[in-house]
Write an enzyme that holds these catalytic residues in place. Structure first.
Site, PDB file in Angstrom:
ATOM      1  N   GLY A  93       0.820  -1.212   0.000  1.00 48.31           N
ATOM      2  CA  GLY A  93       0.000   0.000   0.000  1.00 48.31           C
ATOM      3  C   GLY A  93       0.853   1.261   0.000  1.00 48.31           C
ATOM      4  CG  MET A  94       0.595   6.219   0.000  1.00 45.78           C
ATOM      5  SD  MET A  94      -0.504   7.631  -0.242  1.00 45.78           S
ATOM      6  CE  MET A  94      -1.689   7.437   1.080  1.00 45.78           C
TER       7      MET A  94
ATOM      8  CB  ILE B 222      -3.736  -9.043   8.589  1.00 48.45           C
ATOM      9  CG1 ILE B 222      -4.849  -8.136   8.062  1.00 48.45           C
ATOM     10  CG2 ILE B 222      -2.358  -8.546   8.168  1.00 48.45           C
ATOM     11  CD1 ILE B 222      -4.861  -6.752   8.722  1.00 48.45           C
TER      12      ILE B 222
ATOM     13  CB  ALA C  78      -6.272  -0.666   6.672  1.00 54.65           C
TER      14      ALA C  78
ATOM     15  CB  THR D 194      -8.461   6.508  10.505  1.00 47.66           C
ATOM     16  OG1 THR D 194      -9.098   7.592   9.827  1.00 47.66           O
ATOM     17  CG2 THR D 194      -9.561   5.665  11.110  1.00 47.66           C
ATOM     18  CG  ASP D 195      -8.912  11.690  10.149  1.00 45.76           C
ATOM     19  OD1 ASP D 195      -8.697  10.607   9.565  1.00 45.76           O
ATOM     20  OD2 ASP D 195      -9.287  12.717   9.543  1.00 45.76           O
TER      21      ASP D 195
ATOM     22  CE1 TYR E 199     -10.406   3.033   6.603  1.00 43.83           C
ATOM     23  CE2 TYR E 199     -10.882   5.236   7.427  1.00 43.83           C
ATOM     24  CZ  TYR E 199      -9.968   4.262   7.082  1.00 43.83           C
ATOM     25  OH  TYR E 199      -8.626   4.515   7.192  1.00 43.83           O
TER      26      TYR E 199
ATOM     27  CE  LYS F 136      -7.737   2.006  10.361  1.00 41.91           C
ATOM     28  NZ  LYS F 136      -6.562   1.150  10.004  1.00 41.91           N
TER      29      LYS F 136
ATOM     30  CD1 TRP G  82      -8.142  13.849   6.189  1.00 41.34           C
ATOM     31  CD2 TRP G  82      -7.762  15.867   5.307  1.00 41.34           C
ATOM     32  NE1 TRP G  82      -9.281  14.593   6.341  1.00 41.34           N
ATOM     33  CE2 TRP G  82      -9.067  15.838   5.811  1.00 41.34           C
ATOM     34  CE3 TRP G  82      -7.282  17.040   4.710  1.00 41.34           C
ATOM     35  CZ2 TRP G  82      -9.921  16.935   5.717  1.00 41.34           C
ATOM     36  CZ3 TRP G  82      -8.134  18.143   4.635  1.00 41.34           C
ATOM     37  CH2 TRP G  82      -9.445  18.073   5.130  1.00 41.34           C
TER      38      TRP G  82
HETATM   39  N1  NAP Z   1      -4.703   7.175   3.252  1.00 38.91           N
HETATM   40  C1  NAP Z   1      -5.237   7.935   4.197  1.00 38.91           C
HETATM   41  O1  NAP Z   1      -5.665   9.067   3.952  1.00 38.91           O
HETATM   42  C2  NAP Z   1      -5.332   7.428   5.617  1.00 38.91           C
HETATM   43  C3  NAP Z   1      -5.887   8.274   6.600  1.00 38.91           C
HETATM   44  C4  NAP Z   1      -5.971   7.822   7.906  1.00 38.91           C
HETATM   45  C5  NAP Z   1      -5.499   6.569   8.224  1.00 38.91           C
HETATM   46  N2  NAP Z   1      -4.990   5.758   7.265  1.00 38.91           N
HETATM   47  C6  NAP Z   1      -4.527   4.425   7.652  1.00 38.91           C
HETATM   48  O2  NAP Z   1      -3.188   4.263   7.215  1.00 38.91           O
HETATM   49  C7  NAP Z   1      -2.937   2.884   6.958  1.00 38.91           C
HETATM   50  C8  NAP Z   1      -2.278   2.723   5.597  1.00 38.91           C
HETATM   51  O3  NAP Z   1      -3.187   3.164   4.609  1.00 38.91           O
HETATM   52  P1  NAP Z   1      -2.753   3.451   3.098  1.00 38.91           P
HETATM   53  O4  NAP Z   1      -3.151   4.843   2.819  1.00 38.91           O
HETATM   54  O5  NAP Z   1      -1.359   3.014   2.849  1.00 38.91           O
HETATM   55  O6  NAP Z   1      -3.782   2.503   2.354  1.00 38.91           O
HETATM   56  P2  NAP Z   1      -3.626   1.583   1.065  1.00 38.91           P
HETATM   57  O7  NAP Z   1      -2.717   2.227   0.080  1.00 38.91           O
HETATM   58  O8  NAP Z   1      -5.005   1.238   0.667  1.00 38.91           O
HETATM   59  O9  NAP Z   1      -2.897   0.289   1.625  1.00 38.91           O
HETATM   60  C9  NAP Z   1      -3.551  -0.678   2.388  1.00 38.91           C
HETATM   61  C10 NAP Z   1      -2.870  -1.983   2.121  1.00 38.91           C
HETATM   62  O10 NAP Z   1      -3.513  -2.997   2.929  1.00 38.91           O
HETATM   63  C11 NAP Z   1      -3.551  -4.174   2.169  1.00 38.91           C
HETATM   64  N3  NAP Z   1      -4.564  -5.107   2.648  1.00 38.91           N
HETATM   65  C12 NAP Z   1      -5.916  -5.049   2.505  1.00 38.91           C
HETATM   66  N4  NAP Z   1      -6.479  -6.137   3.058  1.00 38.91           N
HETATM   67  C13 NAP Z   1      -5.472  -6.894   3.555  1.00 38.91           C
HETATM   68  C14 NAP Z   1      -5.418  -8.139   4.231  1.00 38.91           C
HETATM   69  N5  NAP Z   1      -6.523  -8.838   4.505  1.00 38.91           N
HETATM   70  N6  NAP Z   1      -4.204  -8.619   4.599  1.00 38.91           N
HETATM   71  C15 NAP Z   1      -3.074  -7.934   4.312  1.00 38.91           C
HETATM   72  N7  NAP Z   1      -3.056  -6.765   3.673  1.00 38.91           N
HETATM   73  C16 NAP Z   1      -4.244  -6.240   3.300  1.00 38.91           C
HETATM   74  C17 NAP Z   1      -3.859  -3.702   0.745  1.00 38.91           C
HETATM   75  O11 NAP Z   1      -3.456  -4.702  -0.156  1.00 38.91           O
HETATM   76  P3  NAP Z   1      -4.298  -4.948  -1.511  1.00 38.91           P
HETATM   77  O12 NAP Z   1      -4.241  -3.657  -2.238  1.00 38.91           O
HETATM   78  O13 NAP Z   1      -3.568  -6.068  -2.158  1.00 38.91           O
HETATM   79  O14 NAP Z   1      -5.694  -5.297  -1.050  1.00 38.91           O
HETATM   80  C18 NAP Z   1      -2.987  -2.462   0.651  1.00 38.91           C
HETATM   81  O15 NAP Z   1      -1.694  -2.780   0.171  1.00 38.91           O
HETATM   82  C19 NAP Z   1      -4.281   2.179   7.127  1.00 38.91           C
HETATM   83  O16 NAP Z   1      -4.352   1.654   8.439  1.00 38.91           O
HETATM   84  C20 NAP Z   1      -5.298   3.291   6.995  1.00 38.91           C
HETATM   85  O17 NAP Z   1      -6.485   3.002   7.663  1.00 38.91           O
HETATM   86  C21 NAP Z   1      -4.878   6.163   5.961  1.00 38.91           C
END
Ligand code: NAP
Length: 304
Positions: free
Chosen positions: A12-13, A39, A60, A101-102, A128, A132, A153
């Site tokens: 993921g990102m 997971i 996630a 998350t917020d 969501y 979370k 964000w």
């Molecule tokens: N982006 C935001 O704005 C934001 C804001 C607040 C909090 N967060 C938190 O930050 C964290 C990272 O988010 P991100 O932005 O990097 O999101 P992301 O780019 O969507 O990455 C999430 C990763 O989780 C993987 N995933 C999904 N289901 C899974 C499973 N069952 N087992 C293992 N891996 C799994 C996805 O893999 P696949 O793509 O292969 O499914 C993806 O690589 C998360 O906890 C998110 O809730 C993000």
């Protein structure tokens, strides 16, 4: 010797940036994508984590709108999956940093609104956020000495689909765009978040719940205007509109600024102002694309 870092959700990102940053810092990293470690499968998690590791859970279900129609699946990943990791860490004697998350907050205040602190009451208003929050609770129930790190964000501003990346692409056109000005939060550069997570993973910070966001306050409209300005486009092309003009399946809380003060008091290094971080993100992207352009030009066959 420093602990091995196990990154779940490494495709993921955040997972990718965190893995790169940790490796560049000379850390031993086991980076697990969803296909390498699901997971939601306890045995899959158990196979990868050993005593002395520190797991940073970046996995996630992050599709905020899709979660409205698919809350069971979101719960499976965000709550059950997070709980699985905590259980395995508790059983094996590994440390855990879990990202939240917020959107665990509702953005509704009795009096004047103010940034949320780590011990404010949670009250998610979308699927969501509910899943979370259930993940935070599952993590701390199974492993009370884990760190739950809320962020908000998050963007990289590169070639992806995050908000800043999208605004950067729109800025390259010539159209005016409408962006909501009634969602206010804490924009956070993914590189700064990764740095904070690595510091937290070192285990010298006392509080179980932490807030890691760039400091300051922004509406989506202000973030869009600042992105236009950072790439040299006219910020006046961004027009403010209300969220009612852009109805989405999931309701977003309209104010989820996260306060860092208590996290900093607990030992975390505060993250820089969001405007400085945004300029750094855009410069990092432009630096990379310029270097790639030069590299490509360098490979052109010379004219005979
Ligand atoms: N982006 C935001 O704005 C934001 C804001 C607040 C909090 N967060 C938190 O930050 C964290 C990272 O988010 P991100 O932005 O990097 O999101 P992301 O780019 O969507 O990455 C999430 C990763 O989780 C993987 N995933 C999904 N289901 C899974 C499973 N069952 N087992 C293992 N891996 C799994 C996805 O893999 P696949 O793509 O292969 O499914 C993806 O690589 C998360 O906890 C998110 O809730 C993000």
């Amino acid at each position: 010797m420093s602990q091995r870092i196990v990154v779940t959700g490494a495709g993921g990102m955040l997972g990718r940036v965190l893995t790169d940053q940790a490796r560049r810092a000379g850390r031993q990293v086991l980076a697990l994508t969803s296909s390498e470690c699901d997971i939601t499968d306890l045995e899959s998690v158990r196979r990868h984590v050993v005593t002395g590791d520190v797991v940073i859970n970046c996995a996630a279900y992050t599709q905020v709108d899709a979660a409205e129609a698919d809350e069971d699946r979101a719960y499976e990943v965000n709550a059950v999956g997070a709980g699985n990791i905590a259980q395995v860490c508790a059983q094996t004697g590994a440390d855990l940093v879990h990202v939240s998350t917020d959107y665990v907050f509702d953005g509704v205040f009795d009096g004047d609104r103010r940034p949320y602190e780590i011990d404010d009451d949670t009250k998610p208003i979308n699927a969501y956020g509910r899943t979370k929050l259930a993940g935070e609770q599952a993590v701390l129930a199974a492993k009370p000495d884990a760190h739950v790190v809320r962020t908000a964000w998050v963007y990289k501003g590169g070639d992806g689909t995050d908000f800043v990346a999208t605004m950067r692409r729109l800025a390259a056109g010539d159209k005016a765009i409408d962006v909501v000005d009634d969602q206010i939060g804490s924009p956070t550069y993914v590189d700064d978040l990764a740095t904070a997570l690595l510091e937290i993973a070192d285990g010298r910070i006392g509080a179980p719940v932490l807030h890691a966001v760039n400091s300051g306050v922004a509406s989506r409209f202000e973030l869009a205007q600042a992105t236009f300005a950072a790439v040299g486009a006219d910020p006046e092309r961004v027009r403010p509109v209300g969220s009612d003009r852009h109805p989405r399946p999931a309701t977003r809380p309209n104010y989820t600024v996260l306060a860092q003060e208590r996290s900093v008091a607990a030992g975390m290094t505060g993250l820089r102002d969001w405007r400085d971080a945004l300029v750094a993100a855009i410069s990092a992207y432009e630096g990379k694309t310029t270097a790639a352009g030069k590299g490509a030009a360098g490979q052109l066959p010379s004219t005979p």
